[in-house]
Design an enzyme around this catalytic site. Structure first.
Site, PDB file in Angstrom:
ATOM      1  NE  ARG A  76       3.014  12.912  11.012  1.00  0.00           N
ATOM      2  CZ  ARG A  76       3.120  11.756  10.364  1.00  0.00           C
ATOM      3  NH1 ARG A  76       2.259  11.436   9.409  1.00  0.00           N
ATOM      4  NH2 ARG A  76       4.088  10.911  10.665  1.00  0.00           N
ATOM      5  CG  HIS A 120       8.073   9.878   7.149  1.00  0.00           C
ATOM      6  ND1 HIS A 120       6.804  10.383   7.341  1.00  0.00           N
ATOM      7  CD2 HIS A 120       7.929   8.847   6.278  1.00  0.00           C
ATOM      8  CE1 HIS A 120       5.937   9.702   6.594  1.00  0.00           C
ATOM      9  NE2 HIS A 120       6.600   8.772   5.946  1.00  0.00           N
ATOM     10  CD  GLU A 165       3.329   4.407   8.143  1.00  0.00           C
ATOM     11  OE1 GLU A 165       2.203   4.820   7.869  1.00  0.00           O
ATOM     12  OE2 GLU A 165       4.070   3.853   7.298  1.00  0.00           O
ATOM     13  CG  ASN A 291       0.323   7.203   9.741  1.00  0.00           C
ATOM     14  OD1 ASN A 291      -0.134   8.188  10.311  1.00  0.00           O
ATOM     15  ND2 ASN A 291       1.577   7.150   9.323  1.00  0.00           N
ATOM     16  CE1 TYR A 293      -2.613   6.354   3.341  1.00  0.00           C
ATOM     17  CE2 TYR A 293      -1.319   5.352   5.093  1.00  0.00           C
ATOM     18  CZ  TYR A 293      -1.573   6.419   4.243  1.00  0.00           C
ATOM     19  OH  TYR A 293      -0.792   7.543   4.306  1.00  0.00           O
ATOM     20  CD  GLU A 351       1.379   8.877   6.701  1.00  0.00           C
ATOM     21  OE1 GLU A 351       1.093   7.970   5.889  1.00  0.00           O
ATOM     22  OE2 GLU A 351       2.538   9.092   7.083  1.00  0.00           O
TER      23      GLU A 351
END
Length: 445
Positions: A76, A120, A165, A291, A293, A351
């Site tokens: 990606r 991005h 995002e 994504n 985290y 991600e």
């Protein structure tokens, strides 16, 4: 514990154009908002810029060979908008298109499936000068940009992601000011949100038309919001933060209005919303990229701390170099919530990764904490699949250490170590372990 994945599950790694490419002013590329932001004193730690970064623009062949050696099945990457359309629209820079065409051909020759992200965060500065994402014109330009890419690359790229995002683009860029262009205005941020999602909605049918038989999706950064206590104040604050950071970007994609919690709290006039806009945002997608985290533990700011209930939810002892709590269970929680409340046809983890202090030694670069972090999250992904989530693939963030936005080069997320002085790449122990995971399509103790 041995963990296996479905036979059609795919493994990859992800990067972003400004973070790795360098060549910031070569071959006709226009200035981006991150070029301007990083060149402005005081904006990025240590005055770091992405001018050279990982020099991927010149070293892409070496990087593809590295991906092949690790056994990656997908890659990606994002395309730098100002490298294609220096002003954001109008005249096309053929040298920029040629670069990505060569990259795609190289990936396919190596047996790696390209997954291209259109945006991005590196908006052409010329578009920012004309109003940026708070202006409707930028959404129109984005659809034009999508058409240029699909017509040139759509015969070979069969997996497209419109935005990465949008919450970060809008909130960190236009409200909290930590990212380019560094503004601090909630009205700008919400207008930016609208035009980001509108640009996505307009780009989807363009990609389908000019890149036949492709899969098209969007990538959101989402995480569970947990109240620090059961107090009414914490519950209200949690509902608001979930609306601001999650639902504001999810709800319009499935035909729901913007969350009332956000609109009413800020007393925002939605004068920029025109007839047909919200319908355009519901353009059907083939997948949603997640994504993930960490989670958010929310404490109210509306009452004094002494008047609030004692916290019953606190973050765990393990944190990354970003000071983010390591909370793998949140990945499972978010995937199950998406399946339940936002039933998209399929999902990818687009991600997931962690920043730690990595130092090369005589026998390589060992990063046991990252390996443990990834394994714990892979296990939660497998758990989500067992619970019926149609999760199709996993992209580790990131393929290599790179420019970490406002943190410059002080935070390393890569599974490959980059010596920024020599540009030498060294796979870390997590990369060698990941190669075994890919080969086995699972975790074998």
């Amino acid at each position: 514990m041995a963990v296996s994945f479905p036979n059609d599950f795919r493994w990859g790694a992800a990067t972003a154009s400004y973070q790795i490419e360098g060549a910031w002013n070569e071959d006709g590329k226009g200035e981006s908002i991150w070029d301007r932001f990083s060149h402005t004193p005081g904006r990025v730690l240590n005055g770091d810029t992405g001018d050279v970064a990982c020099d991927h623009y010149h070293r892409w062949r070496e990087d593809i060979a590295l991906m092949k050696d690790l056994g990656l099945q997908m890659y990606r990457f994002s395309i730098g908008w100002p490298r294609i359309l220096p002003r954001g629209y109008g005249k096309v820079n053929s040298m920029g298109l040629d670069f990505y065409s060569r990259l795609v051909d190289g990936l396919l020759a190596a047996g790696i499936t390209p997954y291209a992200t259109l945006y991005h965060w590196d908006l052409p500065q010329a578009l920012q000068d004309e109003g940026g994402w708070p202006a409707r014109h930028t959404a129109e330009a984005f659809a034009e940009y999508a058409e240029v890419l699909a017509r040139r690359l759509g015969d070979r790229v069969k997996h497209w992601m419109t935005l990465n995002e949008p919450a970060v683009s809008a909130l960190l860029g236009y409200y909290w000011g930590a990212h380019a262009p560094g503004h601090q205005n909630i009205r700008e941020a919400l207008a930016a949100t609208h035009h980001l999602l509108l640009g996505h909605g307009w780009a989807v049918p363009v990609l389908r038309r000019d890149s036949p038989d492709s899969q098209v999706g969007i990538v959101l950064n989402l995480n569970p919001k947990h109240p620090a206590s059961e107090s009414e104040a914490d519950l209200r604050a949690t509902q608001y933060m979930d609306a601001l950071e999650n639902r504001l970007y999810l709800d319009p994609l499935v035909g729901r209005p913007y969350p009332e919690e956000v609109i009413s709290q800020h007393n925002i006039s939605l004068s920029y919303v025109q007839p047909g806009d919200m319908q355009a945002m519901t353009a059907p997608v083939d997948f949603l990229g997640l994504n993930y985290y960490t989670r958010g533990i929310i404490r109210s700011q509306e009452i004094p701390e002494a008047q609030n209930a004692r916290p019953t939810v606190v973050r765990g002892p393990e944190v990354t170099e970003m000071d983010w709590e390591v909370y793998p269970e949140g990945l499972h929680e978010m995937l199950v919530r998406l399946k339940t409340e936002y039933p998209f046809p399929a999902y990818y983890v687009t991600e997931n990764g962690a920043a730690y202090v990595d130092e090369p030694g005589a026998d390589g670069v060992h990063d046991p904490k990252r390996l443990v972090y990834l394994q714990a999250h892979f296990e939660q992904a497998a758990r989500a699949i067992a619970d019926g989530v149609p999760l199709k693939g996993y992209f580790v963030w990131s393929l290599m250490d790179n420019f970490e936005w406002a943190w410059g080069y002080t935070r390393r997320f890569g599974i490959v170590y980059v010596d920024y002085e020599t540009q030498e790449r060294t796979p870390k122990s997590s990369a060698l372990w990941y190669r075994r995971v890919i080969a086995a399509n699972g975790i074998v103790e």
